[in-house]
Motif scaffolding. Structure first.
Motif, PDB file in Angstrom:
ATOM      1  N   GLU A  89     -30.541  -3.445  16.040  1.00  0.00           N
ATOM      2  CA  GLU A  89     -31.900  -3.649  16.557  1.00  0.00           C
ATOM      3  C   GLU A  89     -32.602  -2.316  16.791  1.00  0.00           C
ATOM      4  O   GLU A  89     -33.802  -2.175  16.540  1.00  0.00           O
ATOM      5  CB  GLU A  89     -31.821  -4.442  17.865  1.00  0.00           C
ATOM      6  N   PHE A  90     -31.848  -1.310  17.246  1.00  0.00           N
ATOM      7  CA  PHE A  90     -32.418   0.022  17.472  1.00  0.00           C
ATOM      8  C   PHE A  90     -32.682   0.757  16.162  1.00  0.00           C
ATOM      9  O   PHE A  90     -33.427   1.741  16.148  1.00  0.00           O
ATOM     10  CB  PHE A  90     -31.463   0.879  18.304  1.00  0.00           C
ATOM     11  N   GLY A  91     -32.054   0.316  15.082  1.00  0.00           N
ATOM     12  CA  GLY A  91     -32.185   1.016  13.804  1.00  0.00           C
ATOM     13  C   GLY A  91     -31.337   2.267  13.720  1.00  0.00           C
ATOM     14  O   GLY A  91     -31.674   3.214  13.002  1.00  0.00           O
ATOM     15  N   VAL A  92     -30.200   2.256  14.437  1.00  0.00           N
ATOM     16  CA  VAL A  92     -29.299   3.420  14.456  1.00  0.00           C
ATOM     17  C   VAL A  92     -28.078   3.122  13.597  1.00  0.00           C
ATOM     18  O   VAL A  92     -27.461   2.057  13.721  1.00  0.00           O
ATOM     19  CB  VAL A  92     -28.860   3.736  15.907  1.00  0.00           C
ATOM     20  N   SER A  93     -27.723   4.062  12.737  1.00  0.00           N
ATOM     21  CA  SER A  93     -26.554   3.875  11.879  1.00  0.00           C
ATOM     22  C   SER A  93     -25.278   4.075  12.683  1.00  0.00           C
ATOM     23  O   SER A  93     -25.220   4.902  13.601  1.00  0.00           O
ATOM     24  CB  SER A  93     -26.592   4.853  10.700  1.00  0.00           C
ATOM     25  N   TYR A  94     -24.246   3.320  12.340  1.00  0.00           N
ATOM     26  CA  TYR A  94     -22.969   3.432  13.038  1.00  0.00           C
ATOM     27  C   TYR A  94     -21.858   2.965  12.112  1.00  0.00           C
ATOM     28  O   TYR A  94     -22.094   2.351  11.068  1.00  0.00           O
ATOM     29  CB  TYR A  94     -22.968   2.597  14.324  1.00  0.00           C
ATOM     30  N   ARG A  95     -20.635   3.264  12.513  1.00  0.00           N
ATOM     31  CA  ARG A  95     -19.476   2.778  11.774  1.00  0.00           C
ATOM     32  C   ARG A  95     -18.441   2.249  12.758  1.00  0.00           C
ATOM     33  O   ARG A  95     -18.404   2.655  13.918  1.00  0.00           O
ATOM     34  CB  ARG A  95     -18.870   3.871  10.905  1.00  0.00           C
ATOM     35  N   ASN A  96     -17.619   1.332  12.263  1.00  0.00           N
ATOM     36  CA  ASN A  96     -16.528   0.780  13.057  1.00  0.00           C
ATOM     37  C   ASN A  96     -15.222   1.464  12.675  1.00  0.00           C
ATOM     38  O   ASN A  96     -14.941   1.656  11.500  1.00  0.00           O
ATOM     39  CB  ASN A  96     -16.394  -0.718  12.827  1.00  0.00           C
ATOM     40  N   THR A  97     -14.440   1.824  13.664  1.00  0.00           N
ATOM     41  CA  THR A  97     -13.135   2.411  13.398  1.00  0.00           C
ATOM     42  C   THR A  97     -12.106   1.294  13.209  1.00  0.00           C
ATOM     43  O   THR A  97     -12.345   0.135  13.558  1.00  0.00           O
ATOM     44  CB  THR A  97     -12.678   3.319  14.548  1.00  0.00           C
ATOM     45  N   ASN A  98     -10.939   1.658  12.667  1.00  0.00           N
ATOM     46  CA  ASN A  98      -9.880   0.666  12.482  1.00  0.00           C
ATOM     47  C   ASN A  98      -9.416   0.085  13.818  1.00  0.00           C
ATOM     48  O   ASN A  98      -8.970  -1.065  13.879  1.00  0.00           O
ATOM     49  CB  ASN A  98      -8.694   1.289  11.745  1.00  0.00           C
ATOM     50  N   LYS A  99      -9.525   0.872  14.880  1.00  0.00           N
ATOM     51  CA  LYS A  99      -9.119   0.394  16.207  1.00  0.00           C
ATOM     52  C   LYS A  99     -10.210  -0.433  16.887  1.00  0.00           C
ATOM     53  O   LYS A  99     -10.016  -0.906  18.007  1.00  0.00           O
ATOM     54  CB  LYS A  99      -8.734   1.571  17.102  1.00  0.00           C
ATOM     55  N   GLY A 100     -11.359  -0.590  16.208  1.00  0.00           N
ATOM     56  CA  GLY A 100     -12.399  -1.458  16.739  1.00  0.00           C
ATOM     57  C   GLY A 100     -13.494  -0.778  17.519  1.00  0.00           C
ATOM     58  O   GLY A 100     -14.390  -1.442  18.044  1.00  0.00           O
TER      59      GLY A 100
END
Length: 350
Positions: free
Chosen positions: A40-51
């Motif tokens: 919703e904020f339009g910010v890029s992110y990634r998920n790690t294997n640990k969550g």
């Protein structure tokens, strides 16, 4: 300083976060909520294997990075044993005292998706039956869960889908008083998580250009010791844990200022970075307290133990009765919010 602390929005977000059950090891629902918020904020992110989630906002200097982290996992329990009478024995998730959850309502989250309500009680609760009920030790042997279900045997409990290893969450009982106090379980560290997410929102809404590329690491295993100790970008120079200040006898921290930790059980935090935070408070008239927490560890200290070559520091709102029935004040949240803004917009330490 620019007004950054939106009281209503912050409190609403904090309430939403604490009401999503997320004991360490059972955090998928709350992490999805945070991911949707970042979308919703339009910010890029990634998920790690640990969550965990690592969101990134690019800055003018992309060779030296900053990282700020807050953890969204909480204390909780797991089903250790289903007793012959159908009640449950528990094992702790995270570190707390059993008497801090005695009498609390809870939810058992079954692997089949059902949720069963219950109450955490001493086996020897009834004073009409157990003469020394008040003297019995509050421990794993005596504490149990009374289910809100018609069960009188292990087999009947299992029919509800309850099995050993199911997670148990504690009701937060979130409340805001007319005197400005916020009372709830799990303010450690969902108060800081809400502040960090509100900082991200403010930066994106104002299209603020940061001096350095900055990562926002929402960790999900801090209460068991290894939340923010991996996936740290190699360009990271400064690592800030945004976590609670612990209050009690001999402590300087209170519920009305931002607490800056100089040392915890892992040892001293980075001297120059810690005093950079202190100087920002002095320059911006942000009420603060320097403190030392004797029985405390953070994601920043976990990162240092994992071997990352970063300058590390820790600050956050003062939380009364940590790992129990916690409380803080709007003044402390505001002070922490202002220091967050002052820090991410400041020049790095030499």
């Amino acid at each position: 300083m620019k007004k950054l602390f939106d009281e209503k929005r912050t409190i609403d977000l904090m309430k939403k976060l604490v009401e999503i059950p997320s004991p360490s090891g059972y955090t998928e629902k709350v992490m999805k909520y945070i991911g949707d918020l970042l979308d919703e904020f339009g910010v890029s992110y990634r998920n790690t294997n640990k969550g965990a989630i690592i969101a990134t906002i690019a800055g003018n200097d992309q060779t030296r990075h900053r990282l700020l982290t807050a953890h969204v996992d909480t204390l909780g329990a797991m089903v250790k044993e289903i007793k012959q009478d159908g009640r449950l024995k528990l094992t702790m998730v995270g570190g707390y005292n059993w008497d801090s959850v005695e009498g609390e309502y809870c939810t058992i989250h079954t692997a089949c998706g059902k949720e069963v309500r219950g109450t955490i009680l001493m086996h020897q609760t009834s004073v009409h039956v157990y003469k020394n009920a008040g003297k019995a030790e509050r421990n794993e042997k005596n504490i149990e869960v009374r289910l809100d279900a018609k069960v009188k045997s292990e087999a009947e409990t299992r029919k509800f889908g309850i099995e050993i290893g199911d997670f148990v969450s504690f009701d937060p009982r979130f409340e805001v008083t007319d005197t400005g106090f916020i009372k709830s379980r799990h303010l450690d560290d969902k108060a800081s998580t809400a502040l960090l997410l509100e900082l991200i929102r403010s930066l994106t809404e104002g299209q603020t250009v940061l001096p350095y590329t900055t990562h926002f690491y929402i960790s999900n295993n801090e209460e068991i010791g290894f939340g923010g100790n991996s996936n740290i970008p190699e360009e990271t120079v400064e690592y800030i844990a945004v976590d609670m200040g612990a209050l009690g006898d001999g402590q300087a921290s209170d519920e009305y200022t931002v607490s800056i930790c100089a040392k915890d059980s892992s040892g001293p935090y980075h001297y120059r970075l810690t005093h950079h935070l202190k100087n920002l408070c002095v320059e911006e008239n942000i009420p603060f307290k320097l403190d030392i927490y004797p029985y405390y560890g953070s994601d920043a200290s976990a990162a240092i133990r994992a071997g990352f070559d970063v300058k590390h520091a820790l600050f956050g709102p003062g939380i009364e009765s940590s790992h129990a029935l916690e409380r803080t004040h709007l003044d402390s949240l505001q002070a922490t919010s202002h220091l967050l803004w002052a820090y991410v917009t400041s020049a790095m330490t030499d």
